[in-house]
Design a protein around this motif. Structure first.
Motif, PDB file in Angstrom:
ATOM      1  N   ALA A   7      48.527  32.126  43.292  1.00 26.75           N
ATOM      2  CA  ALA A   7      48.165  32.007  41.954  1.00 26.75           C
ATOM      3  C   ALA A   7      48.029  30.674  41.546  1.00 26.75           C
ATOM      4  O   ALA A   7      48.836  29.738  41.924  1.00 26.75           O
ATOM      5  N   THR A  11      47.700  29.799  35.754  1.00 29.38           N
ATOM      6  CA  THR A  11      48.156  31.243  35.680  1.00 29.38           C
ATOM      7  C   THR A  11      49.568  31.506  35.434  1.00 29.38           C
ATOM      8  O   THR A  11      50.057  32.320  34.537  1.00 29.38           O
ATOM      9  N   LEU A  61      46.650  42.210  30.154  1.00 25.82           N
ATOM     10  CA  LEU A  61      45.793  41.342  31.197  1.00 25.82           C
ATOM     11  C   LEU A  61      46.656  40.737  32.452  1.00 25.82           C
ATOM     12  O   LEU A  61      46.166  41.159  33.447  1.00 25.82           O
ATOM     13  N   LEU A  62      47.585  40.178  31.944  1.00 27.88           N
ATOM     14  CA  LEU A  62      48.332  39.471  33.082  1.00 27.88           C
ATOM     15  C   LEU A  62      49.120  40.712  34.171  1.00 27.88           C
ATOM     16  O   LEU A  62      49.309  40.339  35.021  1.00 27.88           O
ATOM     17  N   GLN A  65      46.675  41.620  36.446  1.00 22.60           N
ATOM     18  CA  GLN A  65      46.523  40.618  37.491  1.00 22.60           C
ATOM     19  C   GLN A  65      47.619  40.705  38.615  1.00 22.60           C
ATOM     20  O   GLN A  65      47.444  40.609  39.587  1.00 22.60           O
ATOM     21  N   GLU A  68      47.072  43.700  40.936  1.00 22.15           N
ATOM     22  CA  GLU A  68      46.034  42.964  42.005  1.00 22.15           C
ATOM     23  C   GLU A  68      46.608  42.136  42.948  1.00 22.15           C
ATOM     24  O   GLU A  68      46.419  42.362  44.153  1.00 22.15           O
ATOM     25  N   ILE A  69      47.433  41.316  42.546  1.00 16.88           N
ATOM     26  CA  ILE A  69      48.245  40.339  43.324  1.00 16.88           C
ATOM     27  C   ILE A  69      49.097  41.237  44.361  1.00 16.88           C
ATOM     28  O   ILE A  69      49.126  41.242  45.651  1.00 16.88           O
TER      29      ILE A  69
END
Length: 90
Positions: A7, A11, A61-62, A65, A68-69
């Motif tokens: 990342a 971020t 949102l974080l 993410q 997804e990571i």
């Protein structure tokens, strides 16, 4: 931490800022951030009284993410296991 999860530093800093604003971590310059409060486990669709509004849009949102990571890391780990298995007897 950014290198570890692939990342961007900005971020990671923004994520830490949101966690700080949500009251979930505390940090001081020169020391690692520490968790001060863990969110209660809530089943999908349920809400606690304190969370009637829900997490901030930025937090959501974080969180997405981060998921997804995690999925990316899971796939990479599976690929590495597969490569390891194929090359074990070379």
């Amino acid at each position: 931490m950014g290198k570890r999860f692939g990342a961007a530093g900005a971020t990671v800093e923004r994520a830490l800022s949101v966690l700080r604003e949500e009251g979930l971590i505390m940090s001081r310059q020169g020391t690692p951030s520490i968790v001060t409060e863990r969110p209660e486990h809530v089943e999908p669709g349920e809400q606690t009284e304190d969370e009637a509004e829900g997490p901030s849009e930025e937090f959501a949102l974080l969180w997405a993410q981060l998921q997804e990571i995690r999925e990316h890391l899971r796939r990479q780990s599976a690929r590495l296991d597969e490569i390891d298995e194929r090359t074990r007897n070379l």
